[in-house]
Design a protein around this motif. Structure first.
Motif, PDB file in Angstrom:
ATOM      1  N   LEU A  64     -22.743  -5.635  55.772  1.00 46.49           N
ATOM      2  CA  LEU A  64     -23.879  -4.452  56.519  1.00 46.49           C
ATOM      3  C   LEU A  64     -24.175  -4.978  57.715  1.00 46.49           C
ATOM      4  O   LEU A  64     -24.714  -3.981  58.642  1.00 46.49           O
ATOM      5  CB  LEU A  64     -24.948  -5.008  55.463  1.00 46.49           C
ATOM      6  N   GLY A  65     -24.224  -6.250  58.306  1.00 44.62           N
ATOM      7  CA  GLY A  65     -24.807  -6.853  59.346  1.00 44.62           C
ATOM      8  C   GLY A  65     -23.531  -6.050  60.714  1.00 44.62           C
ATOM      9  O   GLY A  65     -24.067  -5.587  61.557  1.00 44.62           O
ATOM     10  N   GLY A  66     -22.233  -6.023  60.180  1.00 42.08           N
ATOM     11  CA  GLY A  66     -21.291  -5.503  61.029  1.00 42.08           C
ATOM     12  C   GLY A  66     -21.327  -4.081  61.452  1.00 42.08           C
ATOM     13  O   GLY A  66     -21.523  -3.372  62.464  1.00 42.08           O
ATOM     14  N   ARG A  67     -21.937  -3.218  60.117  1.00 40.99           N
ATOM     15  CA  ARG A  67     -22.006  -1.924  60.467  1.00 40.99           C
ATOM     16  C   ARG A  67     -23.344  -1.826  61.215  1.00 40.99           C
ATOM     17  O   ARG A  67     -23.466  -0.794  62.084  1.00 40.99           O
ATOM     18  CB  ARG A  67     -22.241  -1.344  58.874  1.00 40.99           C
ATOM     19  N   LEU A  68     -24.335  -2.474  60.864  1.00 34.57           N
ATOM     20  CA  LEU A  68     -25.499  -2.320  61.675  1.00 34.57           C
ATOM     21  C   LEU A  68     -25.315  -2.553  63.198  1.00 34.57           C
ATOM     22  O   LEU A  68     -25.709  -1.497  64.092  1.00 34.57           O
ATOM     23  CB  LEU A  68     -26.640  -3.142  61.239  1.00 34.57           C
ATOM     24  N   MET A  69     -24.530  -3.579  63.536  1.00 35.76           N
ATOM     25  CA  MET A  69     -24.469  -3.806  64.979  1.00 35.76           C
ATOM     26  C   MET A  69     -23.459  -2.929  65.490  1.00 35.76           C
ATOM     27  O   MET A  69     -23.782  -2.437  66.581  1.00 35.76           O
ATOM     28  CB  MET A  69     -23.586  -4.984  64.886  1.00 35.76           C
ATOM     29  N   LYS A  70     -22.655  -2.374  64.738  1.00 33.53           N
ATOM     30  CA  LYS A  70     -21.757  -1.103  65.655  1.00 33.53           C
ATOM     31  C   LYS A  70     -22.590   0.024  65.799  1.00 33.53           C
ATOM     32  O   LYS A  70     -22.308   0.778  66.668  1.00 33.53           O
ATOM     33  CB  LYS A  70     -20.627  -0.853  64.290  1.00 33.53           C
ATOM     34  N   ALA A  71     -23.567   0.253  64.707  1.00 34.53           N
ATOM     35  CA  ALA A  71     -24.419   1.547  65.062  1.00 34.53           C
ATOM     36  C   ALA A  71     -25.331   1.088  66.441  1.00 34.53           C
ATOM     37  O   ALA A  71     -25.514   1.983  66.922  1.00 34.53           O
ATOM     38  CB  ALA A  71     -25.245   2.033  63.886  1.00 34.53           C
ATOM     39  N   LEU A  72     -25.849   0.126  66.314  1.00 38.39           N
ATOM     40  CA  LEU A  72     -26.716  -0.169  67.493  1.00 38.39           C
ATOM     41  C   LEU A  72     -25.991  -0.325  68.725  1.00 38.39           C
ATOM     42  O   LEU A  72     -26.536   0.293  69.754  1.00 38.39           O
ATOM     43  CB  LEU A  72     -27.288  -1.628  67.362  1.00 38.39           C
ATOM     44  N   LEU A  73     -24.698  -0.788  68.855  1.00 39.19           N
ATOM     45  CA  LEU A  73     -23.918  -0.579  69.893  1.00 39.19           C
ATOM     46  C   LEU A  73     -23.389   0.828  70.329  1.00 39.19           C
ATOM     47  O   LEU A  73     -23.482   1.290  71.491  1.00 39.19           O
ATOM     48  CB  LEU A  73     -22.314  -1.440  69.638  1.00 39.19           C
ATOM     49  N   HIS A  74     -23.340   1.735  69.233  1.00 40.72           N
ATOM     50  CA  HIS A  74     -23.110   2.809  69.436  1.00 40.72           C
ATOM     51  C   HIS A  74     -24.270   3.747  70.146  1.00 40.72           C
ATOM     52  O   HIS A  74     -24.038   4.522  71.083  1.00 40.72           O
ATOM     53  CB  HIS A  74     -22.635   3.913  68.299  1.00 40.72           C
ATOM     54  N   ARG A  75     -25.287   3.261  69.736  1.00 37.02           N
ATOM     55  CA  ARG A  75     -26.614   3.885  70.344  1.00 37.02           C
ATOM     56  C   ARG A  75     -27.115   3.413  71.868  1.00 37.02           C
ATOM     57  O   ARG A  75     -27.787   4.070  72.344  1.00 37.02           O
ATOM     58  CB  ARG A  75     -27.901   3.300  69.464  1.00 37.02           C
ATOM     59  N   GLY A  76     -26.358   2.131  72.100  1.00 38.49           N
ATOM     60  CA  GLY A  76     -26.491   1.621  73.361  1.00 38.49           C
ATOM     61  C   GLY A  76     -27.795   0.859  73.718  1.00 38.49           C
ATOM     62  O   GLY A  76     -28.183   0.705  74.616  1.00 38.49           O
ATOM     63  N   VAL A  77     -28.522   0.551  72.761  1.00 39.33           N
ATOM     64  CA  VAL A  77     -29.711  -0.222  72.904  1.00 39.33           C
ATOM     65  C   VAL A  77     -29.355  -1.723  73.145  1.00 39.33           C
ATOM     66  O   VAL A  77     -28.228  -2.259  73.204  1.00 39.33           O
ATOM     67  CB  VAL A  77     -30.561  -0.379  71.385  1.00 39.33           C
ATOM     68  N   ARG A  78     -30.492  -2.415  73.716  1.00 39.06           N
ATOM     69  CA  ARG A  78     -30.376  -3.854  73.931  1.00 39.06           C
ATOM     70  C   ARG A  78     -30.966  -4.495  72.515  1.00 39.06           C
ATOM     71  O   ARG A  78     -32.013  -3.995  72.235  1.00 39.06           O
ATOM     72  CB  ARG A  78     -31.189  -4.425  75.055  1.00 39.06           C
ATOM     73  N   ALA A  79     -30.238  -5.479  72.327  1.00 38.86           N
ATOM     74  CA  ALA A  79     -30.825  -6.317  71.012  1.00 38.86           C
ATOM     75  C   ALA A  79     -30.497  -7.737  70.915  1.00 38.86           C
ATOM     76  O   ALA A  79     -29.627  -8.203  71.743  1.00 38.86           O
ATOM     77  CB  ALA A  79     -29.977  -5.474  69.751  1.00 38.86           C
TER      78      ALA A  79
END
Lengths: 501, 536
Positions: free
Chosen positions: B455-470
């Motif tokens: 789940l973490g991996g998926r969430l991270m990929k989605a965040l990367l896709h969105r381009g946010v800073r996290a």
């Protein structure tokens, strides 16, 4: 006015905590026995004596000051009895009066309570003056001479007369006069009670020919709110004067208190002196050398605590460690090593409290702290081993050591093998000596004791306890090099005579 | 999920008063907004959701605000998305680094607050003469405050546009006819009243009021008689009267007698009250209010600065996703630690080029959550225009902050918890833009390692896709090497004593290795070390 019986130029600081190490020190040196004997069952004397005993003084003048005062009291016990009696009476009379010190919400009771105290103290101040007149030619010490001179000078007849005048005026029989200024909202502020005198209005004014300088009104008899307001006003006016009177009563009480505390120490000392005399333990006032001069010489040094406990004469040992910062004590078990180590510590403390010491002759230089490293009960939490616990205590002690201190080690670092224990002990003792401290070390570890004697050439006094020819300890220590064999086997055989060697 | 940027409820910045009202010819100056955007700015009324996760609610709670200034809190709630406003405020903060300026403005604010409280809380039972006295006192304080404000602002150290503008506005006001007359009248009447000293003789059931004629202080005589016994500091037996005496009609009559003994000063007081009933100018009122923002924040960070920790003015760059933050720390935690005398550990963060997500792993209790909070706090506070923890900081302008922290409630219901985690994550993904900042703390910690990894991996990929800073705090090491846009940071321990956390978060691979044990000279009692202690 000051007591100044413990220091020539200042008060003893009763409010500060005793030195950090005190609790351990009391335990290791068995001081409670000594202190109980000073107290004679009086808790106050006990507390004061132990405080003074534990707060070592490092100024030779202060120690001589105390020695002289104590000498006066030992020669003329009645001076101490009378002084202590008067001071104690003043303070105990105070307890039967209504106090003024609890938190009243109005100045009037503070004023009337404190005034009564002043009246009571006045009697005892006169008593103090009488004692000063009586004994001023009897005493020789600077401390008591100055005390009596001050009492005679400050509490002369004129002074008593003026105090009586104030006590009469403080009844305010003719009402009170208060001055005020206008506050932010124009109500009165800065109420100040003015000296109670009354002036008549000028003639012109009374005839209505000059502008009025005073307006007055009287409250109707049933105006309770008004009466309350007047009461409030009166109280605000009396506020500062009530404060001044209460503080004055406090000042006198504090003066008696401070005299009582300092005298209590001497009460303890004289009591101890009598007791030791009964037991046949010789005492003397030590000659004091300043901090850092490395003198240490005693003839027939005894442990007073052992004498007080065993209720009989105990063996005295000579000690000559002039210029030798390390005393290593080795030899037979139950040969009086620990007792001797304690007697060194107790002697140092008593000398630095300005007391006599339990030796026939004594000359000692002052040190800044006395610290002990004695064996402890096994650490109950078992979170760390015995050696770790011992080392941790050295680490805790280290910041308390102020050059030059006297540090007493009793069988320290015996919880590991001799090689390791000796090495640890060597490093610690060398660090202490190289920073100009004095060390006395009771040890069974020959490796350590021997290497000390060999390497710190001339800086070590080695004392050895021996058993008598019959295998019975005689508690004598003689200056001699350490021996490689302890006396354990001797003792073992004595206790288990049937066992194989 | 928490969002901050576009609040729906809002209030006006200047407590409902029209902005830009003319004041004797000068424009009303705002310390919070430059002239170009002074109208129509709004602040959220309620605390944004990310405040609690970032512990910013504690900061708001501990701000030392006067009762009437509580609305200043709403300024802290907002997110300023304009570099111009940020710089405008930063320059005011910079001016306030000059101790004399800070002290001067603090005194000014304190005086005005006091006046306001005194006038607002008047007792209804006060007599007319008492009211007049209070008004006069307030007017005197007000005039002194305005005079001193003028002197304070006249300093060469004033560099900010806001305070420079204010200096001009205050100058104009001080020279105005209204202010001059207020000041002259107040001083004259006050002097006359201050001269008055009178005596009251209190007897049984009666009072006589007269002029004071130099009778000596009796308490002093008593003190002089007994001070010879003094051993040390004396206890204070005087009763502390917190309130002025409630003398009621007796007091009124005494005051009337005093007024008859001194008729001149009292009639001029009455005249003063008639002429100068309402003397507050709008500009002065607004400055006092807005200063609350700056002064309360500086008061808050003061112990932290005094403990030697650095604060800096972040360079907030529009349309940038890079971060370069040196020696930063959690402001709220630092305040607590400084109060306890404990050490505060600082950490640095760098996101360069394509790097977007910081994955923080390593031993527990190692300062990971604190690190994540510090990152979020720095962004929120930096964008308010406040000085932020760190020796230097460069961040990109953001539009919203989202936080995803473990929730305390329902600890037993693991399925519910995972579901809640996922719902919140989905909401964040839905609302976040390329310009957003997201802080995730132990997300999915309540599930199995496999689940957390997936789940973490998926969430991270989605965040990367969105381009946010996290910032993503996790125990799942694998997430740290997911892609080149991910930076791995690790909490570290003392090499000699693995039981000790350093609270240092370092940029290094998450290796998950056991930390080597090494036993040192634990007690420091070897010859060398003991000697060093003894020689100090």
């Amino acid at each position: 006015m000051k007591a100044h019986l413990l220091f020539p130029d200042r008060d003893f600081d009763w409010s500060s905590d005793p030195p950090t190490h005190s609790e351990t020190l009391q335990h290791d040196l068995e001081l409670p026995i000594l202190i109980r004997s000073m107290s004679g069952g009086d808790q106050f004397v006990q507390d004061m004596s132990s405080r003074v005993l534990l707060c070592s003084v490092t100024e030779p003048e202060a120690i001589r000051h105390r020695q002289q005062v104590l000498d006066d009291f030992l020669r003329h016990p009645e001076v101490l009895t009378d002084l202590y009696g008067t001071v104690t009476a003043a303070l105990s009379d105070g307890r039967s009066l209504w106090g003024y010190s609890w938190s009243y919400r109005s100045p009037s009771p503070v004023l009337s309570g404190a005034r009564q105290y002043l009246e009571m103290y006045l009697t005892h101040l006169r008593g103090l003056r009488t004692l000063a007149d009586r004994y001023t030619r009897v005493v020789r010490s600077a401390g008591l001479t100055a005390l009596f001179a001050e009492v005679q000078d400050q509490l002369d007849d004129d002074y008593f007369a003026s105090v009586e005048g104030h006590l009469r005026r403080l009844r305010f029989d003719g009402g009170i006069l208060i001055s005020a200024r206008l506050g932010k909202d124009n109500s009165g502020v800065e109420y100040v009670l003015r000296a109670p005198e009354r002036e008549k209005p000028r003639l012109k004014e009374r005839l209505g020919l000059a502008p009025r300088t005073a307006f007055s009104f009287t409250l109707p008899p049933r105006d309770h709110a008004g009466a309350q307001a007047l009461d409030d006003l009166r109280n605000r006016g009396l506020n500062q004067v009530a404060n001044a009177v209460a503080q004055s009563a406090d000042h006198i009480k504090d003066y008696f208190d401070s005299l009582r505390r300092e005298l209590a120490f001497y009460v303890g000392c004289t009591r101890l002196a009598r007791r030791l005399e009964e037991l046949g333990v010789p005492t003397c006032f030590p000659e004091i050398d300043p901090v850092g001069s490395r003198t240490l010489a005693c003839t027939e040094l005894r442990d007073p605590c052992l004498a007080l406990q065993s209720l009989g004469p105990v063996v005295g040992n000579d000690l000559d460690a002039e210029g030798k910062p390390v005393v290593v004590i080795t030899g037979a078990n139950s040969g009086g090593k620990s007792t001797f180590l304690r007697s060194m510590g107790v002697m140092q403390l008593m000398a630095q409290a300005g007391m006599f010491v339990t030796a026939r002759r004594c000359r000692v230089s002052l040190c800044t702290a006395v610290l002990t490293h004695f064996p402890r009960e096994e650490d109950q939490t078992m979170t760390r081993g015995r050696l770790e616990e011992e080392l941790a205590r050295v680490a805790e002690m280290a910041p308390l050591i102020r050059m030059p201190s006297l540090i007493l080690f009793n069988e320290s670092f015996h919880s590991t093998n001799e090689r390791e224990g000796s090495e640890i002990a060597r490093q610690i003792v060398r660090a202490l000596v190289d920073t100009r401290n004095r060390v006395a070390f009771v040890t069974h570890q020959y490796d350590f004791a021997n290497s000390m004697v060999r390497t710190l050439n001339g800086q070590v006094l080695s004392l050895r306890s021996e058993l008598g020819p019959d295998g019975v300890p005689n508690f004598r220590l003689t200056p001699d090099d350490p021996l490689p064999t302890a006396y354990g086997t001797v003792l073992y055989r004595k206790i288990f005579p049937e066992a194989e060697p | 999920m928490a969002r901050a940027a576009q609040p729906r409820e809002s209030i006006d910045t200047d407590t409902g008063r029209p902005v830009g009202r003319e004041l004797d010819g000068a424009r009303t100056v705002s310390l919070l907004y430059p002239p170009c955007c002074a109208v129509g700015l709004r602040h959220p009324l309620a605390e944004p959701e990310h405040f609690r996760d970032l512990n910013l609610h504690q900061l708001i709670r501990d701000l030392d605000l006067e009762e009437g200034d509580s609305e200043i809190r709403s300024v802290f709630y907002g997110t300023v998305a304009e570099v111009g406003v940020i710089r405008y405020r930063q320059s005011v903060f910079r001016d306030l680094e000059v101790p004399a300026l800070l002290a001067g403005l603090r005194t000014f604010k304190h005086r005005l607050d006091t006046i306001r409280l005194n006038l607002d809380r008047q007792d209804r039972r006060l007599s007319q003469r008492q009211r007049e006295g209070l008004l006069l006192d307030a007017a005197l304080t007000y005039c002194r405050a305005v005079d001193d404000l003028r002197d304070v602002l006249h300093s060469e150290d004033v560099k900010s546009p806001a305070l420079t503008e204010l200096r001009y506005a205050v100058e104009v006001y001080r020279l105005s006819e209204g202010f001059r007359r207020l000041q002259d009248d107040a001083r004259r009447v006050h002097h006359a009243l201050a001269e008055i000293a009178y005596c009251v003789r209190v007897g049984d059931g009666g009072v006589e009021v007269s002029r004071y004629q130099g009778q000596p202080d009796y308490a002093q005589e008593i003190e002089e008689t007994f001070c010879r016994f003094r051993q040390g500091d004396a206890r204070d037996y005087s009763i502390e009267y917190r309130t002025p005496p409630a003398l009621g009609h007796v007091g009124d009559r005494i005051l009337e007698f005093v007024a008859r003994l001194f008729p001149g000063p009292f009639s001029s007081l009455t005249e003063f009250a008639r002429c100068h009933g309402d003397f507050f100018a709008d500009q002065i009122r607004q400055v006092a209010w807005e200063l609350g923002f700056y002064l309360s924040y500086l008061e808050y960070v003061n112990p932290i600065r005094e403990a030697g920790l650095a604060l800096c003015y972040p360079d907030v760059v529009k349309d940038s996703r890079e971060s370069a933050i040196e020696d930063s720390f959690d402001l709220v935690l630092a305040r607590k630690l400084c109060a306890e005398g404990a050490t505060v550990v600082t950490n640095s963060v760098h996101l360069e080029g394509r790097e977007r997500i910081l994955v923080v792993s390593g031993p527990n209790q190692g300062g990971k959550t604190t690190f994540a909070r510090a990152f979020g706090q720095l962004h929120h506070l930096g964008q308010l225009g406040c000085p932020v923890p760190g020796s230097s900081a460069k961040i990109g302008l953001f539009d919203q902050i989202f936080t995803h922290f473990q929730r305390e409630e329902d600890l037993t219901d693991l399925v519910g918890k995972l579901e809640d985690d996922l719902v919140r994550a989905r909401d964040i993904l839905a609302a976040a833009t390329e310009a957003s900042v997201v802080i995730l703390n132990e997300t999915f910690a309540s599930t199995t390692l496999d689940d957390a990894r997936l789940l973490g991996g998926r969430l991270m990929k989605a965040l990367l896709h969105r381009g946010v800073r996290a910032v993503y705090v996790t125990f799942v090491d694998e997430l740290a090497s997911l892609s080149p846009e991910v930076v791995s940071m690790v909490s570290t321990v003392e090499p000699d004593d693995p039981a000790k956390r350093t609270f240092r978060i370092l940029r290094q691979p998450a290796d998950g290795l056991a930390y080597a044990l090494a036993i040192a000279e634990k007690y420091g009692v070897t010859y060398e070390r003991l000697r060093k202690i003894l020689e100090r």
